[in-house]
Motif scaffolding. Structure first.
Motif, PDB file in Angstrom:
ATOM      1  N   UNK A  19       0.769  -0.738   0.046  1.00  0.00           N
ATOM      2  CA  UNK A  19      -0.053  -0.094   0.469  1.00  0.00           C
ATOM      3  C   UNK A  19       1.235   1.238   0.491  1.00  0.00           C
ATOM      4  N   UNK A  20       0.144   2.385  -0.463  1.00  0.00           N
ATOM      5  CA  UNK A  20       1.597   3.395  -0.683  1.00  0.00           C
ATOM      6  C   UNK A  20       1.399   3.914   0.952  1.00  0.00           C
ATOM      7  N   UNK A  21       3.177   4.558   1.436  1.00  0.00           N
ATOM      8  CA  UNK A  21       3.640   4.837   1.898  1.00  0.00           C
ATOM      9  C   UNK A  21       4.650   5.844   1.847  1.00  0.00           C
ATOM     10  N   UNK A  22       4.883   6.915   2.983  1.00  0.00           N
ATOM     11  CA  UNK A  22       5.913   8.000   2.874  1.00  0.00           C
ATOM     12  C   UNK A  22       6.797   7.304   3.397  1.00  0.00           C
ATOM     13  N   UNK A  23       8.154   8.063   2.924  1.00  0.00           N
ATOM     14  CA  UNK A  23       9.511   7.963   3.289  1.00  0.00           C
ATOM     15  C   UNK A  23       9.881   8.202   2.256  1.00  0.00           C
ATOM     16  N   UNK A  24      11.577   7.588   2.623  1.00  0.00           N
ATOM     17  CA  UNK A  24      13.377   7.270   1.965  1.00  0.00           C
ATOM     18  C   UNK A  24      13.042   5.988   1.542  1.00  0.00           C
ATOM     19  N   UNK A  25      13.054   5.543   2.335  1.00  0.00           N
ATOM     20  CA  UNK A  25      12.995   4.109   2.325  1.00  0.00           C
ATOM     21  C   UNK A  25      11.851   3.015   1.913  1.00  0.00           C
ATOM     22  N   UNK A  26      12.636   3.110   0.572  1.00  0.00           N
ATOM     23  CA  UNK A  26      11.932   2.535  -0.833  1.00  0.00           C
ATOM     24  C   UNK A  26      13.202   2.208  -1.630  1.00  0.00           C
ATOM     25  N   UNK A  27      13.013   1.152  -2.496  1.00  0.00           N
ATOM     26  CA  UNK A  27      13.322   0.437  -3.589  1.00  0.00           C
ATOM     27  C   UNK A  27      12.819   0.600  -4.807  1.00  0.00           C
ATOM     28  N   UNK A  28      13.476   1.522  -5.637  1.00  0.00           N
ATOM     29  CA  UNK A  28      12.654   1.631  -6.802  1.00  0.00           C
ATOM     30  C   UNK A  28      14.079   1.664  -7.618  1.00  0.00           C
ATOM     31  N   UNK A  29      13.653   0.727  -8.774  1.00  0.00           N
ATOM     32  CA  UNK A  29      14.134   0.159  -9.634  1.00  0.00           C
ATOM     33  C   UNK A  29      14.791  -1.139  -9.952  1.00  0.00           C
ATOM     34  N   UNK A  30      16.009  -0.364  -8.620  1.00  0.00           N
ATOM     35  CA  UNK A  30      17.141  -1.008  -8.803  1.00  0.00           C
ATOM     36  C   UNK A  30      17.430  -1.817  -6.918  1.00  0.00           C
ATOM     37  N   UNK A  83      12.290   3.626 -26.954  1.00  0.00           N
ATOM     38  CA  UNK A  83      12.298   4.038 -25.765  1.00  0.00           C
ATOM     39  C   UNK A  83      11.074   4.074 -24.593  1.00  0.00           C
ATOM     40  N   UNK A  84      10.240   5.140 -26.181  1.00  0.00           N
ATOM     41  CA  UNK A  84       8.957   5.573 -25.237  1.00  0.00           C
ATOM     42  C   UNK A  84       8.589   4.547 -23.823  1.00  0.00           C
ATOM     43  N   UNK A  85       8.458   3.150 -24.755  1.00  0.00           N
ATOM     44  CA  UNK A  85       8.232   2.037 -23.917  1.00  0.00           C
ATOM     45  C   UNK A  85       9.047   1.204 -22.893  1.00  0.00           C
ATOM     46  N   UNK A  86       9.840   1.886 -23.479  1.00  0.00           N
ATOM     47  CA  UNK A  86      10.912   1.361 -22.474  1.00  0.00           C
ATOM     48  C   UNK A  86      11.154   2.493 -20.941  1.00  0.00           C
ATOM     49  N   UNK A  87      10.802   3.408 -21.277  1.00  0.00           N
ATOM     50  CA  UNK A  87      10.347   4.271 -19.718  1.00  0.00           C
ATOM     51  C   UNK A  87       8.706   4.494 -19.596  1.00  0.00           C
ATOM     52  N   UNK A  88       8.439   3.189 -20.422  1.00  0.00           N
ATOM     53  CA  UNK A  88       6.853   3.134 -19.752  1.00  0.00           C
ATOM     54  C   UNK A  88       7.055   2.465 -18.925  1.00  0.00           C
ATOM     55  N   UNK A  89       7.696   1.525 -19.491  1.00  0.00           N
ATOM     56  CA  UNK A  89       7.746   0.375 -18.163  1.00  0.00           C
ATOM     57  C   UNK A  89       9.004   0.249 -17.259  1.00  0.00           C
ATOM     58  N   UNK A  90       9.597   1.340 -17.064  1.00  0.00           N
ATOM     59  CA  UNK A  90      10.546   1.879 -15.921  1.00  0.00           C
ATOM     60  C   UNK A  90       9.313   2.124 -14.927  1.00  0.00           C
ATOM     61  N   UNK A  91       8.394   3.783 -15.441  1.00  0.00           N
ATOM     62  CA  UNK A  91       7.749   4.478 -14.492  1.00  0.00           C
ATOM     63  C   UNK A  91       7.201   3.567 -14.041  1.00  0.00           C
ATOM     64  N   UNK A  92       6.513   2.549 -14.399  1.00  0.00           N
ATOM     65  CA  UNK A  92       5.365   1.303 -14.132  1.00  0.00           C
ATOM     66  C   UNK A  92       6.705   1.138 -12.675  1.00  0.00           C
ATOM     67  N   UNK A  93       7.483  -0.171 -12.727  1.00  0.00           N
ATOM     68  CA  UNK A  93       7.884  -0.849 -11.997  1.00  0.00           C
ATOM     69  C   UNK A  93       8.033   0.512 -10.907  1.00  0.00           C
ATOM     70  N   UNK A  94       8.739   1.589 -11.299  1.00  0.00           N
ATOM     71  CA  UNK A  94       9.034   2.616 -10.029  1.00  0.00           C
ATOM     72  C   UNK A  94       7.769   3.038  -8.986  1.00  0.00           C
ATOM     73  N   UNK A  95       6.622   3.181  -9.810  1.00  0.00           N
ATOM     74  CA  UNK A  95       5.566   3.514  -9.065  1.00  0.00           C
ATOM     75  C   UNK A  95       5.050   2.054  -8.237  1.00  0.00           C
ATOM     76  N   UNK A  96       4.911   1.151  -8.627  1.00  0.00           N
ATOM     77  CA  UNK A  96       4.924  -0.486  -7.804  1.00  0.00           C
ATOM     78  C   UNK A  96       5.829  -0.690  -7.041  1.00  0.00           C
TER      79      UNK A  96
END
Length: 135
Positions: A19-30, A83-96
């Protein structure tokens, strides 16, 4: 044989939020990025923001001029799509990552990118209308 407390510490580090949470303790993409660092978290926010902006700009801009060869035009459009689709999937994974800051950066990036793309398109259309009406 590793101790039980060591296994427990490792498990706590790999728990993902659902669920959505606030804070800098995240794992984003890597793995281990941004790794509890405020500076790296801000860099991750900026990275996701600009990726989302790039998606909208690439989605809404006409890239080909009239008279372009079909082969060259197809290759250019395919490259931009890649490039557009690559960026879309990267943003999707980051939001996840379910981090609220990353989510907000993605939404604001998409919105601002859409505004920039449409503003440029309207400016070009208005310029063409003024040029054709003076003839």
């Amino acid at each position: 044989m590793p101790s039980m407390s060591n296994d427990t510490n490792n498990m706590k580090k790999t728990i993902m939020h659902s669920s959505l949470y606030w804070g800098k303790d995240a794992i984003v993409l890597f793995p281990r990025w941004p790794e509890n660092s405020v500076g790296m978290y801000i860099l991750a926010l900026i990275f996701v923001f600009f990726l989302a902006m790039a998606i909208e700009v690439l989605s809404n801009q006409p890239l080909l001029k009239p008279g372009t060869s079909p082969l060259v035009g197809g290759l250019i459009q395919t490259s931009v799509h890649l490039f557009r689709i690559s960026f879309v999937y990267m943003v999707m994974l980051a939001v996840m990552s379910f981090n609220a800051g990353i989510f907000i950066a993605a939404v604001v990036g998409h919105s601002l990118g859409f505004f920039v793309a449409k503003f440029r398109a309207l400016a070009v259309a208005n310029r063409e209308d003024k040029g054709s009406s003076s003839i």
